[in-house]
Design a protein around this motif. Structure first.
Motif, PDB file in Angstrom:
ATOM      1  N   PRO A   1      33.218  53.518  50.806  1.00 35.39           N
ATOM      2  CA  PRO A   1      34.153  52.526  50.274  1.00 35.39           C
ATOM      3  C   PRO A   1      33.957  51.175  50.939  1.00 35.39           C
ATOM      4  CG  PRO A   1      35.287  54.563  50.836  1.00 35.39           C
ATOM      5  CD  PRO A   1      33.913  54.654  51.432  1.00 35.39           C
ATOM      6  N   ASP A   2      34.064  50.124  50.152  1.00 37.45           N
ATOM      7  CA  ASP A   2      33.816  48.776  50.633  1.00 37.45           C
ATOM      8  C   ASP A   2      35.118  47.981  50.590  1.00 37.45           C
ATOM      9  OD1 ASP A   2      32.807  46.287  51.213  1.00 37.45           O
ATOM     10  OD2 ASP A   2      31.521  46.144  49.464  1.00 37.45           O
ATOM     11  N   ALA A   3      35.410  47.375  49.473  1.00 38.33           N
ATOM     12  CA  ALA A   3      36.611  46.543  49.371  1.00 38.33           C
ATOM     13  C   ALA A   3      37.010  46.399  47.908  1.00 38.33           C
ATOM     14  CB  ALA A   3      36.352  45.164  49.979  1.00 38.33           C
ATOM     15  N   THR A   4      38.242  45.995  47.688  1.00 38.67           N
ATOM     16  CA  THR A   4      38.730  45.631  46.358  1.00 38.67           C
ATOM     17  C   THR A   4      39.036  44.142  46.382  1.00 38.67           C
ATOM     18  OG1 THR A   4      39.655  47.814  45.884  1.00 38.67           O
ATOM     19  CG2 THR A   4      40.581  45.952  44.663  1.00 38.67           C
ATOM     20  N   MET A   5      38.584  43.420  45.354  1.00 36.58           N
ATOM     21  CA  MET A   5      38.796  41.975  45.314  1.00 36.58           C
ATOM     22  C   MET A   5      39.358  41.553  43.965  1.00 36.58           C
ATOM     23  SD  MET A   5      35.675  40.315  47.524  1.00 36.58           S
ATOM     24  CE  MET A   5      35.223  41.008  49.116  1.00 36.58           C
ATOM     25  N   PHE A   6      40.155  40.500  44.001  1.00 38.72           N
ATOM     26  CA  PHE A   6      40.772  39.987  42.783  1.00 38.72           C
ATOM     27  C   PHE A   6      41.233  38.559  43.031  1.00 38.72           C
ATOM     28  CE2 PHE A   6      43.921  42.102  45.361  1.00 38.72           C
ATOM     29  CZ  PHE A   6      45.060  41.309  45.298  1.00 38.72           C
ATOM     30  N   GLY A   7      41.524  37.833  41.954  1.00 35.12           N
ATOM     31  CA  GLY A   7      41.970  36.448  42.070  1.00 35.12           C
ATOM     32  C   GLY A   7      41.628  35.673  40.821  1.00 35.12           C
TER      33      GLY A   7
ATOM     34  N   GLN B   1      38.807  35.145  32.946  1.00 30.30           N
ATOM     35  CA  GLN B   1      38.654  34.340  34.162  1.00 30.30           C
ATOM     36  C   GLN B   1      38.799  35.221  35.402  1.00 30.30           C
ATOM     37  OE1 GLN B   1      41.656  31.317  33.896  1.00 30.30           O
ATOM     38  NE2 GLN B   1      40.558  30.110  32.364  1.00 30.30           N
ATOM     39  N   ARG B   2      39.771  36.104  35.367  1.00 29.56           N
ATOM     40  CA  ARG B   2      40.023  36.972  36.522  1.00 29.56           C
ATOM     41  C   ARG B   2      38.907  37.993  36.715  1.00 29.56           C
ATOM     42  NH1 ARG B   2      46.458  38.528  36.370  1.00 29.56           N
ATOM     43  NH2 ARG B   2      47.301  36.491  36.995  1.00 29.56           N
ATOM     44  N   TRP B   3      38.374  38.530  35.613  1.00 29.53           N
ATOM     45  CA  TRP B   3      37.283  39.496  35.747  1.00 29.53           C
ATOM     46  C   TRP B   3      36.045  38.833  36.329  1.00 29.53           C
ATOM     47  CZ3 TRP B   3      37.913  44.295  36.231  1.00 29.53           C
ATOM     48  CH2 TRP B   3      38.853  45.017  35.489  1.00 29.53           C
ATOM     49  N   VAL B   4      35.707  37.648  35.840  1.00 35.32           N
ATOM     50  CA  VAL B   4      34.551  36.934  36.381  1.00 35.32           C
ATOM     51  C   VAL B   4      34.779  36.616  37.856  1.00 35.32           C
ATOM     52  CG1 VAL B   4      33.214  34.787  36.271  1.00 35.32           C
ATOM     53  CG2 VAL B   4      33.827  35.990  34.168  1.00 35.32           C
ATOM     54  N   THR B   5      36.001  36.216  38.192  1.00 35.10           N
ATOM     55  CA  THR B   5      36.337  35.928  39.589  1.00 35.10           C
ATOM     56  C   THR B   5      36.127  37.139  40.472  1.00 35.10           C
ATOM     57  OG1 THR B   5      37.953  34.211  39.023  1.00 35.10           O
ATOM     58  CG2 THR B   5      38.224  35.308  41.155  1.00 35.10           C
ATOM     59  N   ALA B   6      36.674  38.288  40.074  1.00 28.92           N
ATOM     60  CA  ALA B   6      36.550  39.499  40.894  1.00 28.92           C
ATOM     61  C   ALA B   6      35.087  39.858  41.112  1.00 28.92           C
ATOM     62  CB  ALA B   6      37.291  40.659  40.228  1.00 28.92           C
TER      63      ALA B   6
ATOM     64  N   ALA C   1      40.965  43.854  38.789  1.00 28.87           N
ATOM     65  CA  ALA C   1      40.485  44.007  40.160  1.00 28.87           C
ATOM     66  C   ALA C   1      39.227  44.861  40.151  1.00 28.87           C
ATOM     67  CB  ALA C   1      41.553  44.657  41.035  1.00 28.87           C
ATOM     68  N   ILE C   2      38.289  44.524  41.020  1.00 30.59           N
ATOM     69  CA  ILE C   2      37.039  45.285  41.123  1.00 30.59           C
ATOM     70  C   ILE C   2      36.907  45.853  42.538  1.00 30.59           C
ATOM     71  CG2 ILE C   2      34.515  45.148  41.111  1.00 30.59           C
ATOM     72  CD1 ILE C   2      34.676  43.145  38.888  1.00 30.59           C
ATOM     73  N   SER C   3      36.672  47.156  42.612  1.00 31.31           N
ATOM     74  CA  SER C   3      36.403  47.823  43.882  1.00 31.31           C
ATOM     75  C   SER C   3      34.909  48.067  44.009  1.00 31.31           C
ATOM     76  CB  SER C   3      37.153  49.160  43.955  1.00 31.31           C
ATOM     77  OG  SER C   3      38.550  48.965  43.882  1.00 31.31           O
ATOM     78  N   THR C   4      34.427  48.125  45.241  1.00 33.73           N
ATOM     79  CA  THR C   4      33.005  48.355  45.457  1.00 33.73           C
ATOM     80  C   THR C   4      32.756  49.470  46.462  1.00 33.73           C
ATOM     81  OG1 THR C   4      33.072  46.490  47.008  1.00 33.73           O
ATOM     82  CG2 THR C   4      32.109  46.082  44.840  1.00 33.73           C
ATOM     83  N   TYR C   5      31.591  50.073  46.312  1.00 32.93           N
ATOM     84  CA  TYR C   5      31.078  51.079  47.233  1.00 32.93           C
ATOM     85  C   TYR C   5      29.659  50.684  47.596  1.00 32.93           C
ATOM     86  CZ  TYR C   5      35.008  53.958  45.733  1.00 32.93           C
ATOM     87  OH  TYR C   5      36.272  54.420  45.461  1.00 32.93           O
TER      88      TYR C   5
END
Length: 252
Positions: free
Chosen positions: A154-160, A111-116, A233-237
């Motif tokens: 670098p962009d952002a890291t998101m999680f939840g 659930q968390r991976w899909v969310t991120a 958590a997933i970070s993006t560039y």
């Protein structure tokens, strides 16, 4: 002839994959959208005849576009689901919850991976921008692509967790080095992409990532303000061309 509703992911190396970003945050955060997403998680994504499970989101274009991101994030490349009429196709790409194809999405980590992943597809201007997703999940790095080396900003890291029983939670943080060295508002600089600080994006900004995340084996492990730990958590560039407006000393 069938219509394809899909992102156009490229590949990645060492736990990274390029995915098209452009999810509308206004529609994303509508209560009816989130309710439909949670209802969808209570059953397999794949119906008895191989079609996408029935959901109110199939009834209109915005819902089908939203579903394209859901399938992109959840199912692996090569998995294709169609609507009941067989006229619209939804393509898997990242594969963060492949088990959802045949059963309800019960696993909290999935659930968390899909969310991120879904949070990283948000774009506050509704524009489509390719982003390089990175994280510790094995499915983020199964297809090497030389173009990944061009995604250096670098962009952002998101999680939840959008599927949390007590209600959706969504957090983001921004890269510390760029934001402190350049003393700029990244949400203004990369308005084409960033959706971590805009009020319309529905994500709680936590400031620089070093306040809430630590590096574990090269990938972020983050903590919510309530103290919950998120390894998912997933970070993006973004592509280096999006950083051309930065001062020389700030360009990656």
């Amino acid at each position: 002839m069938s219509d394809d509703v899909r992102d156009q992911p490229g590949g990645g190396e060492e736990n990274q994959i390029i995915v098209m970003n452009g999810n509308d945050p206004v529609f994303f955060w509508q209560p009816s959208t989130q309710q439909a997403l949670r209802a969808l998680s209570e059953a397999p994504l794949r119906g008895a005849d191989g079609e996408l499970s029935d959901t109110p989101l199939l009834a209109h274009a915005e819902g089908r576009r939203f579903l394209s991101y859901v399938v992109t994030c959840a199912l692996p490349e090569g998995d294709v689901l169609k609507d009941a009429a067989g006229t619209v196709s939804f393509h898997g790409a990242v594969g963060l919850a492949s088990e959802w194809s045949s059963g309800a999405l019960r696993d909290v980590a999935s659930q968390r991976w899909v969310t991120a992943c879904l949070l990283q597809t948000l774009n506050k201007l509704g524009m489509e921008v390719e982003v390089l997703m990175t994280g510790r999940h094995r499915s983020l790095g199964e297809r090497p692509d030389a173009s990944a080396s061009d995604y250096t900003t670098p962009d952002a890291t998101m999680f939840g967790n959008l599927f949390h029983a007590d209600g959706a939670v969504a957090f983001s943080c921004t890269d510390t080095e760029v934001s402190t060295t350049c003393d700029i508002d990244l949400s203004q600089h990369m308005a084409q992409r960033l959706c971590d600080q805009s009020p319309t994006c529905g994500v709680t900004p936590l400031g620089p990532c070093d306040r809430s995340c630590t590096d574990v084996d090269g990938h972020p492990s983050c903590r919510s303000p309530e103290g919950d730990r998120y390894a998912e958590a997933i970070s993006t560039y973004v592509h280096s061309t999006l950083s051309l407006g930065l001062p020389m000393e700030c360009s990656p």
